[in-house]
Design an enzyme around this catalytic site. Structure first.
Site, PDB file in Angstrom:
ATOM      1  N   SER A 121       0.831  -1.193   0.000  1.00 17.41           N
ATOM      2  CA  SER A 121       0.000   0.000   0.000  1.00 17.41           C
ATOM      3  C   SER A 121       0.874   1.255   0.000  1.00 17.41           C
ATOM      4  O   SER A 121       1.649   1.463  -0.934  1.00 17.41           O
ATOM      5  CB  SER A 121      -0.957  -0.050   1.189  1.00 17.41           C
ATOM      6  N   ASP A 247      -9.888  -5.505  -3.373  1.00 12.75           N
ATOM      7  CA  ASP A 247      -9.259  -4.449  -2.569  1.00 12.75           C
ATOM      8  C   ASP A 247     -10.115  -3.176  -2.614  1.00 12.75           C
ATOM      9  O   ASP A 247     -10.273  -2.562  -3.662  1.00 12.75           O
ATOM     10  CB  ASP A 247      -7.858  -4.165  -3.107  1.00 12.75           C
ATOM     11  N   HIS A 275      -7.367  -5.967   1.269  1.00 15.61           N
ATOM     12  CA  HIS A 275      -6.255  -5.086   1.629  1.00 15.61           C
ATOM     13  C   HIS A 275      -5.669  -5.546   2.963  1.00 15.61           C
ATOM     14  O   HIS A 275      -5.612  -4.788   3.940  1.00 15.61           O
ATOM     15  CB  HIS A 275      -6.734  -3.638   1.718  1.00 15.61           C
TER      16      HIS A 275
END
Length: 300
Positions: A121, A247, A275
């Site tokens: 991320s 996600d 995620h």
């Protein structure tokens, strides 16, 4: 298996990072970069140990404003954050490039001229930025559930923003309750969530240190990052891009755009992955990072 204590490294004036290592120091160095608001312990110890067994000397660390690393200054209001979310220009307390500089400072502290780098991320954004800033120091790049900084890809579901910025209330129990809400939203629908493990991890995160103002500072760095797409096209290093089709925090278009931008990048898209880092996918993560590092070794 050798596992170090948590240690502190001065990486720049006024910034110390807390870090921990796994495996043989003679192994191939692998730097793990965590995402928004996450301490290094969000890289699960079991995954770190599996990576060490695959031949890596694993280094995980707390970014500035997370865990036991230095807390920075600068207040970010929710209004300022909302304006940045829709693309309005404005200053940020620090940048993704500053976070990449911290990572290089940690490598310097450890006496490592280069390392394989894997980021999740926001950590993927940091890892990409490291490769652009000093490509000779990044042996291979693994960008997981991340994006290029381009506004038209890798978007966050707007429904998440209120949850992320709403005050959670005081105390450890309130933090754990809110953490469970967030992880149920952004977690992987294709893989069972272990609520007991989520509670344990949230409690450990609280105990290691929480700073909501720091999370907002990190979020401003994410929202004000530049579009790296054109510069990524100049990279010539083994790259793996991994992303989940489920996600909600960073849309899969961000992973697809990253892989399309980097010459020769391998793209792995996984149905049901959100995620987070489901234990069921640890073998997939280890194989992908190992395969990418082997490409670098063969190229050398």
């Amino acid at each position: 298996m050798t596992v170090s204590d948590e240690l502190l490294a001065p990486v720049s004036p006024g910034v110390e990072l807390c870090y921990q290592t796994f495996g043989d120091p003679a192994g191939e160095p692998l730097l793990l970069v965590m995402g928004l608001g996450g301490p290094m312990t969000w890289w699960p110890q079991e995954l770190c140990l599996r990576l060490a067994e695959a031949g890596f000397h694993v280094v995980r660390y707390d970014n500035r404003d997370a865990g036991r690393s230095t807390r920075m200054s600068g207040r970010v209001t929710t209004g300022r954050l909302a304006r940045a979310f829709v693309g309005a220009p404005g200053p940020a307390p620090y940048s993704i490039s500053d976070l990449a500089g911290d990572a290089f400072g940690l490598l310097d502290h450890l006496g490592l001229g280069s390392a394989h780098v894997a980021g999740i991320s926001m950590g993927g954004m940091v890892a990409q930025t490291m490769a652009l800033a000093e490509p000779g120091r990044v042996r291979s790049l693994t960008s997981m559930m991340s994006t290029t900084g381009r506004r038209g890809v890798g978007w966050q579901s707007p429904a998440l923003l209120p949850t992320l910025v709403t005050p959670r209330g005081p105390g450890r129990d309130a933090y754990i309750r809110r953490a469970l809400v967030v992880w149920r939203i952004i977690g992987s629908p294709g893989f069972a969530l272990d609520e007991a493990e989520l509670r344990r991890r949230a409690g450990e995160t609280w105990d290691r240190g929480i700073d909501e103002a720091g999370v907002l500072r990190q979020m401003m760095a994410v929202l004000t990052q530049p579009d790296r797409t054109r510069r990524l096209a100049d990279l010539r290093l083994p790259t793996m891009v991994m992303h989940g089709l489920a996600d909600k925090m960073v849309h899969v278009s961000g992973g697809r755009a990253t892989a399309a931008a980097i010459h020769g990048a391998e793209l792995v898209v996984i149905p049901g992955w959100g995620h987070d880092l489901p234990a069921a996918l640890f073998p997939t993560f280890v194989r992908g990072i190992r395969r990418t590092a082997d490409r670098a070794r063969r190229g050398a």
